[in-house]
Design a protein around this motif. Structure first.
Motif, PDB file in Angstrom:
ATOM      1  N   UNK A  18      38.207   5.869  35.344  1.00  0.00           N
ATOM      2  CA  UNK A  18      39.038   6.962  35.843  1.00  0.00           C
ATOM      3  C   UNK A  18      38.375   7.679  37.004  1.00  0.00           C
ATOM      4  N   UNK A  19      37.048   7.913  36.881  1.00  0.00           N
ATOM      5  CA  UNK A  19      36.324   8.552  37.976  1.00  0.00           C
ATOM      6  C   UNK A  19      36.402   7.700  39.239  1.00  0.00           C
ATOM      7  N   UNK A  20      36.217   6.396  39.075  1.00  0.00           N
ATOM      8  CA  UNK A  20      36.288   5.507  40.234  1.00  0.00           C
ATOM      9  C   UNK A  20      37.689   5.514  40.831  1.00  0.00           C
ATOM     10  N   UNK A  21      38.718   5.464  39.959  1.00  0.00           N
ATOM     11  CA  UNK A  21      40.098   5.458  40.455  1.00  0.00           C
ATOM     12  C   UNK A  21      40.432   6.768  41.167  1.00  0.00           C
ATOM     13  N   UNK A  77      38.751   6.841  44.533  1.00  0.00           N
ATOM     14  CA  UNK A  77      39.492   5.996  45.462  1.00  0.00           C
ATOM     15  C   UNK A  77      40.819   6.642  45.840  1.00  0.00           C
ATOM     16  N   UNK A  78      41.470   7.258  44.846  1.00  0.00           N
ATOM     17  CA  UNK A  78      42.767   7.874  45.114  1.00  0.00           C
ATOM     18  C   UNK A  78      42.680   9.091  46.003  1.00  0.00           C
ATOM     19  N   UNK A  79      41.515   9.768  45.993  1.00  0.00           N
ATOM     20  CA  UNK A  79      41.353  10.982  46.799  1.00  0.00           C
ATOM     21  C   UNK A  79      40.773  10.700  48.185  1.00  0.00           C
ATOM     22  N   UNK A  80      40.603   9.434  48.519  1.00  0.00           N
ATOM     23  CA  UNK A  80      40.104   9.105  49.853  1.00  0.00           C
ATOM     24  C   UNK A  80      41.008   9.679  50.951  1.00  0.00           C
ATOM     25  N   UNK A  81      42.360   9.614  50.799  1.00  0.00           N
ATOM     26  CA  UNK A  81      43.204  10.250  51.834  1.00  0.00           C
ATOM     27  C   UNK A  81      42.922  11.736  52.003  1.00  0.00           C
TER      28      UNK A  81
END
Length: 469
Positions: free
Chosen positions: A185-188, A191-195
């Motif tokens: 979840x932390x990795x996802x 990755x999801x907050x890169x934008x």
């Protein structure tokens, strides 16, 4: 004092993801554990019920005078091949009719008077072994002889050991799975907050010299598109405000430079040689005119600054618009006669507002009209009420048509279409800006239009709060 920051969004989402995963896995573990335990219980109950039916069949078919040895032999034969299974038959007075092994049952486990619901009972003996058993009442012999109680029990130590090991393995796996889900979840989330990180970097690069930069909405996820649009809208407003402030500062410096330069030059020339008292008087009178111009400009700027910060509080009173317009037309009549301009007025109406402020706004429009109407032209003022509940004052004058691209900026400070139309020694280019600020403070507005040699300014003021009569 440094403000305390809350937990990061990544940490919050990771914890929520891990908590949700732990809850789902916990419920799943309970479901699996209960299902396995129910399966073992059903297996034990199947064996116990089968032996109970066999024991009851033997007892019910046994003749009343049959010897105890024969009955014992029949029951022993029925239990052949079933290790760990105990069958005990008790008489009505508690004596043991048959027992393949010694067993101490719970006190309320045995029944002798009525059939008992054959539900399994689980207990642990003094030596620590777990057992599961059932009991039932039965009549000895086909003729319905004496009542006996039959108790059958099976050892479930193997099942209990398996369940203990299974639960330890299951909960250990659940813990590791929860940890793994949290890390995933932390990795996802990262990755999801890169934008968002991209938005942060792009926003950090925006400075006062790069307010034209916009966030690329097309490359941002749909969930963040509204945020990017909002930020872009904010940047557009900041760019517009910054540009207006820059233009205003430049115009203000230009406006103040001219009179200050005139005063400085005239003073230096005056001091270059000795002059008469009359010369000094004339020079001081000329300087006084420049100081008056500076004073008017500064006063107008202070008024506009208050208007921008909503510090203008109009005095509320009922105003007859026709009377105010008539008084001002009379004031400008002398100037109009010099240019042979014809003045006319029609209509009437009442509004609530500050008399001095509205008089100043109307005066600015009439002054602007007289100044830009050619010789022999006309100025027409009209007052009317609209169906929307507003009072409208229209000031229309003949003269040069203003190009459409200039109309939206007529009410900007120091804005001039051209020097021949808008710049005079008496005008600093603030009259229309002040007029708009006054109308906005009264809840109204002003618009301008120009075409076919006619320029029209329309003032709208609300009048819905005025009482009839």
């Amino acid at each position: 004092m440094t403000a305390t920051r809350g937990p990061s969004l990544t940490l919050r989402l990771t914890l929520l993801f891990a908590l949700a995963s732990a809850l789902v896995l916990f419920l799943l573990g309970l479901l699996i554990g209960n299902a396995v335990e129910s399966h073992f219980e059903e297996q034990d109950l199947e064996v116990l019920n089968g032996k109970m039916k066999l024991a009851k069949h033997i007892l019910e078919r046994s003749p009343g005078g049959q010897s105890k040895e024969i009955l014992t032999q029949q029951l022993d034969d029925a239990l052949t091949g079933h290790h760990g299974l105990i069958v005990v038959v008790y008489g009505a007075n508690g004596e043991t009719l048959y027992a393949n092994e010694a067993m101490t049952f719970p006190p309320d486990f045995l029944v002798t008077t009525a059939p008992k619901q054959e539900q399994p009972v689980k207990w642990t003996t003094s030596d620590g072994l777990p057992w599961r058993g059932i009991s039932s009442a039965v009549k000895l012999g086909a003729g319905g002889g004496a009542a006996y109680s039959v108790a059958i029990a099976t050892e479930i130590a193997h099942h209990e050991h398996f369940m203990t090991s299974f639960r330890q393995t299951l909960w250990g796996f659940m813990g590791l799975a929860t940890l793994a889900m949290g890390l995933l979840g932390w990795f996802a989330v990262r990755r999801g907050l890169i934008p968002l990180q991209a938005i942060k970097q792009q926003a950090a690069e925006i400075t006062a010299n790069r307010l034209h930069t916009r966030l690329p909405v097309e490359s941002i996820p749909v969930e963040l598109a509204d945020l990017a649009d909002t930020l872009n809208g904010m940047l557009s407003r900041l760019e517009e405000s910054f540009q207006r402030l820059s233009d205003f500062s430049s115009d203000l410096a230009h406006e103040l430079r001219t009179p200050v330069s005139n005063l400085l030059t005239q003073t230096q020339v005056t001091l270059s040689k000795v002059r008469s008292a009359d010369d000094y008087r004339d020079i001081l009178a000329s300087n006084a005119e420049e100081f008056e111009r500076l004073s008017r400009t500064i006063s107008d700027m202070l008024f506009l600054a208050k208007a921008d910060n909503d510090q203008i509080i109009p005095h509320q009173e009922v105003i007859e618009m026709a009377e105010e317009v008539a008084d001002l037309l009379e004031y400008y009549e002398i100037l109009a006669e010099e240019k042979e301009i014809k003045l006319s007025h029609t209509g009437q109406g009442r509004v609530i507002g500050d008399r001095l402020m509205l008089r100043r706004a109307i005066s600015n429009l009439l002054s602007n009209a007289v100044r830009h109407t050619p010789n022999g032209g006309t100025i027409v003022t009209r007052i009317a009420r609209t169906a929307e509940g507003s009072t409208v004052l229209t000031v229309e004058n003949t003269g040069k048509t203003i190009s459409p691209e200039h109309l939206p900026r007529l009410f900007d400070r120091f804005y001039r279409v051209d020097s021949s139309r808008f710049r005079t020694t008496e005008n600093a280019g603030l009259g229309l800006a002040i007029t708009r600020s006054i109308l906005l403070a009264h809840g109204g507005d002003i618009t301008a239009s120009s075409g076919n040699g006619l320029t029209t300014f329309v003032m709208r003021l609300p009048n819905e709060n005025i009482e009839n009569g």
